[in-house]
Scaffold this motif. Structure first.
Motif, short mmCIF file in Angstrom:
data_model
loop_
_atom_site.label_atom_id
_atom_site.label_comp_id
_atom_site.label_asym_id
_atom_site.label_seq_id
_atom_site.Cartn_x
_atom_site.Cartn_y
_atom_site.Cartn_z
N ALA A 1 0.98 -1.08 -0.04
CA ALA A 1 -0.01 0.08 0.06
C ALA A 1 0.91 1.34 -0.08
O ALA A 1 2.11 1.12 0.46
N ASP A 2 0.19 2.28 -0.47
CA ASP A 2 0.96 3.64 -0.48
C ASP A 2 0.95 4.20 0.86
O ASP A 2 -0.06 4.12 1.51
N PRO A 3 2.07 4.20 1.64
CA PRO A 3 1.94 4.81 2.89
C PRO A 3 1.15 6.17 3.06
O PRO A 3 0.95 6.76 4.29
N GLY A 4 1.13 6.75 1.89
CA GLY A 4 0.28 7.94 1.90
C GLY A 4 -1.20 7.85 2.43
O GLY A 4 -1.67 8.71 2.93
N PHE A 5 -1.73 6.43 2.27
CA PHE A 5 -2.92 6.16 2.86
C PHE A 5 -2.90 6.31 4.46
O PHE A 5 -3.81 7.12 4.91
N LEU A 6 -2.00 5.87 5.17
CA LEU A 6 -1.50 5.91 6.55
C LEU A 6 -1.64 7.09 6.85
O LEU A 6 -2.26 7.71 8.14
N VAL A 7 -1.01 8.13 6.17
CA VAL A 7 -0.99 9.68 6.68
C VAL A 7 -2.17 10.21 6.36
O VAL A 7 -2.38 11.16 7.37
N HIS A 8 -2.77 10.12 5.52
CA HIS A 8 -3.96 11.20 4.80
C HIS A 8 -5.12 10.70 5.43
O HIS A 8 -6.30 11.52 5.65
N ALA A 9 -5.35 9.33 5.55
CA ALA A 9 -6.84 8.88 5.75
C ALA A 9 -7.35 9.07 6.96
O ALA A 9 -6.46 9.22 7.82
N ASP A 10 -8.58 9.06 7.07
CA ASP A 10 -9.35 9.29 8.36
C ASP A 10 -8.81 8.00 9.26
O ASP A 10 -8.76 6.84 9.04
N PRO A 11 -8.35 8.44 10.57
CA PRO A 11 -7.70 7.40 11.19
C PRO A 11 -8.57 6.23 11.71
O PRO A 11 -8.13 5.09 11.67
N ALA A 12 -9.95 6.50 11.89
CA ALA A 12 -10.70 5.31 12.21
C ALA A 12 -10.89 4.43 11.16
O ALA A 12 -10.87 3.15 11.27
N ARG A 13 -10.97 5.03 9.83
CA ARG A 13 -11.11 4.21 8.80
C ARG A 13 -9.71 3.31 8.35
O ARG A 13 -9.85 2.25 8.01
N VAL A 14 -8.76 3.91 8.84
CA VAL A 14 -7.28 3.28 8.50
C VAL A 14 -7.24 2.09 9.54
O VAL A 14 -7.07 0.96 9.42
N GLN A 15 -7.71 2.48 10.72
CA GLN A 15 -7.53 1.50 11.74
C GLN A 15 -8.50 0.04 11.60
O GLN A 15 -7.99 -1.02 11.62
N ALA A 16 -9.66 0.39 11.22
CA ALA A 16 -10.54 -0.65 10.69
C ALA A 16 -10.04 -1.59 9.79
O ALA A 16 -10.13 -2.88 9.86
#
Length: 795
Positions: free
Chosen positions: A22-37
């Motif tokens: 995955a693009d680590p940009g997703f970890l940085v930019h996406a909503d934290p609750a969405r990323v964690q789930a």
């Protein structure tokens, strides 16, 4: 089990399920609750590693912007040993970056654990109490409170949702437990002011009558302690346990007072028994203990039994709850007082589990009053702060937290470790339960968070480098055998050495005193007899007012101490080194027997004190640095009296008047050369950094502002040839300042915890936060101004 709501996963999101690509940009930019789930469901070792990295500071991601999130994620990846992932996260571009100058070369992972499932936030103060309960519909809940909090909160452990908040009498909650009343789960809280309240867990509403008279104010039972007992100060509930007596639910309690002039625990060894529904006083059991009394209840041969232990003696004792009479002989074996206890059953037999200040956990068969198996010990000899019992694969396990935050899990029957110990630093209390078939521990933390830990066996995520088991308060850099080495000292009395290039330990830690508790407060380096030498300042844990300062010298080539400890130091807090008339010298700061601030000078070759102490500060000397002024070595000190002072190291005289301007204590000082001037930098409780001309005492720039809390540490260096200051604070940031213009350079670096120490290295910074050490590469280099020729650095 997934903690938090699970969002819909669109086709566009499917790529992030394979987090390894995955693009680590997703970890940085996406909503934290969405990323964690999404990460909670990520497969494979790479997915587990990425999820563990993200969870480490997830409670900070929620309210952080993308820049802060990038800093935290890169740092946490390095803490897990995932340097390649850290580099990929650091390279994520952000608007206005202009090039990201700082990269995490390495970091220790003393506090990281892939067992962390969730960090729950909501409390605003430190927590000291946690218990678990199961609702009528089968949900596992945790209930938390603390001595800094008037609120009690209930959490759904499957979702992480906060389901209830209430305030028992608007008083601090010292202890709490859960039980059932008329078939419904209730919370029993003990507060400052000696009041017990029973609340419905479903609605948080008080149940029954609560007596608020201050002495003793336990439910409605003013007769709950023997007649004639006097309360010399404020009182609070020390321990609570619930049981059923003659078909009626009861609560058993003990109290303490906060009168520092009276050993009140010896005055209150009585366990008071009250009817949980009516508040009626049922019985008082004079336990005979000395010290703070701890409680647990169980059934023995069909009768309710109370198990007691205390901090003041080494025995656990059994009592018939109905009659108050002792049952059998005491349980003996611990070598120091008991700190916590729990009861359970093993193969149908009632069992007690006791933890002690001797650092051990013991198991007892209550039917025979005999110990079960071997003594259980953790990786360090720390007192047992809390423990509980839960089930794992149908077998009971003991989960204990040791002072300093090490969590250990043992099979109750065999005593064998179930999982490798992990760290839950600053946990104030622990409870264990099962959530959706998974055994978990719930810890109430001193920072106000509630943390959930997986106790089931599982492969580890990442390979973090272990380090300190205490708060890191000091650091220095020197050269040993041609390699740059960072020294870091911490509250557990150890100084670790790190290869600055690799981040690996360089030899075994230097231990201040293996026989007593010595916290390391400061570290400096010098060259003594052509050997690189560490000068370490520590303080013993001794009664207030007794001399506790200790300064040791260590040969860094051999790792061996040099000579005896320097003597004559009542209380030492800080140290700097220099060369005076060709001799290596240390300058220590602290306070004398009358609590007035002072500095002392020491010949590092002989260990002898040079001249008289340098006195003048009204209060502790918190920090010291050394530089040159008009060709002469001077010390710059900052103190509790809000002043900065300058001292001639040859004569011991103060130079000029105190430098004033700070509105709080001065916590940090440093020195630099700016535009041909010798200057001092100071930072402190008011959150500002100030710069002073050492020649005339003038403040050269307006106060440098940006920190939102105390400035705890300062250092100086060069960026592209310009003099800079580096400041760290308890707002968890490190900031860079241009000392010519006073402007802040770039954006702050954000860390998961308060900054305890920092040092400038060639092309980077060593930053200490919490238990951890990190090396960040960047555009900074050590200054080559006058102070650097004094022997403070060896490169």
């Amino acid at each position: 089990m997934s903690v938090g709501p699970t969002p819909d996963v669109s086709e566009a999101d499917s790529v992030v399920m394979d987090v390894g690509s995955a693009d680590p940009g997703f970890l940085v930019h996406a909503d934290p609750a969405r990323v964690q789930a999404l990460l909670d469901e990520a497969p494979g070792p790479t997915g587990r590693l990425t999820a563990a990295v993200y969870r480490e500071s997830a409670h900070l991601h929620r309210d952080a912007d993308a820049r802060v999130r990038r800093d935290l994620l890169a740092l946490d990846a390095a803490r897990y040993g995932a340097r390649e992932l850290a580099a990929r996260i650091t390279s994520v571009p952000l608007p206005g970056d202009g090039g990201h100058d700082w990269k995490v070369a390495w970091a220790t992972g003393s506090e990281t654990s892939p067992r962390l499932l969730a960090t729950l936030t909501g409390h605003e103060e430190g927590l000291s109490a946690v218990a678990t309960a199961t609702t009528r519909d089968g949900r596992a809940l945790a209930v938390t409170g603390g001595y800094g909090e008037s609120s009690v909160r209930a959490w759904d452990l499957a979702t992480g949702e906060q389901v209830q908040v209430w305030s028992p009498l608007a008083e601090d909650v010292w202890v709490l437990t859960t039980t059932e009343l008329d078939g419904r789960p209730v919370v029993v809280t003990g507060t400052y002011g000696n009041t017990i309240q029973v609340s419905d867990l479903a609605g948080g509403q008080p149940i029954g009558r609560v007596d608020t008279v201050p002495f003793p104010g336990i439910l409605s039972g003013p007769d709950s302690l023997p007649e004639g007992m006097w309360y010399p100060g404020g009182i609070y509930l020390n321990s609570l346990a619930c049981a059923v007596l003659d078909g009626r639910p009861v609560v058993v309690s003990t109290v303490q007072t906060d009168d520092s002039d009276t050993d009140v625990c010896q005055d209150f060894p009585v366990a008071a028994v009250h009817d949980l529904e009516t508040g009626r006083h049922v019985n008082s059991i004079p336990t005979g203990h000395t010290g703070a009394v701890h409680l647990a209840t169980t059934m023995l041969e069909g009768r309710p039994v109370l198990v007691t232990g205390s901090s003041g003696d080494t025995e656990a004792r059994l009592w018939d709850l109905a009659t108050g009479r002792p049952v059998g002989e005491p349980l003996t074996g611990h070598t120091e007082g008991l700190s916590v206890m729990a009861t359970t059953t093993l193969d149908g037999r009632p069992v007690a589990v006791t933890g002690s200040y001797d650092g051990t956990v013991r198991r007892w068969d209550l039917g025979t009053r005999k110990p079960i198996g071997e003594v259980l010990t953790g990786r360090t000899r720390r007192w047992v702060a809390d423990l509980d019992v839960t089930m794992l694969d149908g077998r009971p396990v003991v989960c204990a937290i040791l002072d300093g935050g090490a969590v250990c899990v043992w099979d109750l029957a065999t005593g064998c470790p179930v999982v490798e110990p992990f760290t839950a630093r600053d946990a104030g209390a622990l409870a264990a339960t099962v959530v959706e078939g998974r055994p978990v521990a719930v810890t109430a933390m001193e920072d106000g968070t509630v943390r959930l830990w997986d106790l089931s066996p599982q492969p580890p995520a990442g390979t973090p480098v272990g380090g300190h088991f205490g708060t890191v308060r000091s650091t220095a850099i020197t050269e040993v055998a041609g390699a740059l080495v960072a020294l870091t000292g911490c509250a557990n009395g150890e100084v670790h050495r790190w290869d600055l290039t690799t981040g690996q330990p360089d030899g075994t830690p230097l231990v201040m005193d293996a026989e007593s508790e010595v916290a390391v407060h400061a570290v400096a380096t010098a060259t003594v007899n052509e050997h690189p030498t560490a000068v370490i300042v520590g303080r013993r844990s001794v009664p207030w007012g007794a001399p506790s300062g200790t300064v040791r010298r260590w040969d860094l080539n051999t790792g061996e101490p040099v000579g005896a400890a320097l003597v004559g130091i009542p209380q030492a807090l800080t140290v700097a080194t220099t060369v005076l008339d060709g001799r290596p010298v240390a300058v220590t700061g602290g306070f004398d027997d009358g609590y007035s601030g002072e500095l002392r000078r020491w010949d590092l070759a002989t260990g002898h004190q040079i001249g008289d102490p340098l006195a003048g500060h009204d209060g502790f000397v918190q920090a010291v640095a050394i530089t040159m002024l008009d060709g002469e070595p001077v010390a710059v000190s900052g103190g509790q009296d809000r002043t900065v002072r300058v001292w001639d190291l040859r004569t011991g005289r103060q130079i000029g008047a105190p430098l004033t301007g700070h509105s709080g204590r001065v916590e940090a000082v440093a020195a630099a050369a700016v535009s041909g001037r010798s200057v001092a930098l100071s930072g402190g409780e008011d959150g500002t950094v100030r710069m002073w001309d050492l020649a005339d005492g003038a403040e050269l720039l307006p106060a440098l502002t940006g920190h939102t809390g105390t400035v705890t540490v300062l250092a100086t260096g060069l960026v592209n040839g310009r003099p800079v200051a580096v400041s760290g604070g308890d707002d968890r940031t490190v900031r860079l300042w241009d000392l010519i213009t006073g402007a802040e350079m770039g954006v702050p670096l954000t860390f998961p915890e308060s900054i305890g120490a920092l040092a400038v290295a060639p092309a980077g910074l060593v930053v200490c936060f919490g238990f951890e050490v990190a090396f960040l590469t960047g555009p900074i280099s050590p200054s080559r101004c006058d102070q650097m020729s004094l022997g403070e650095r060896a490169w």
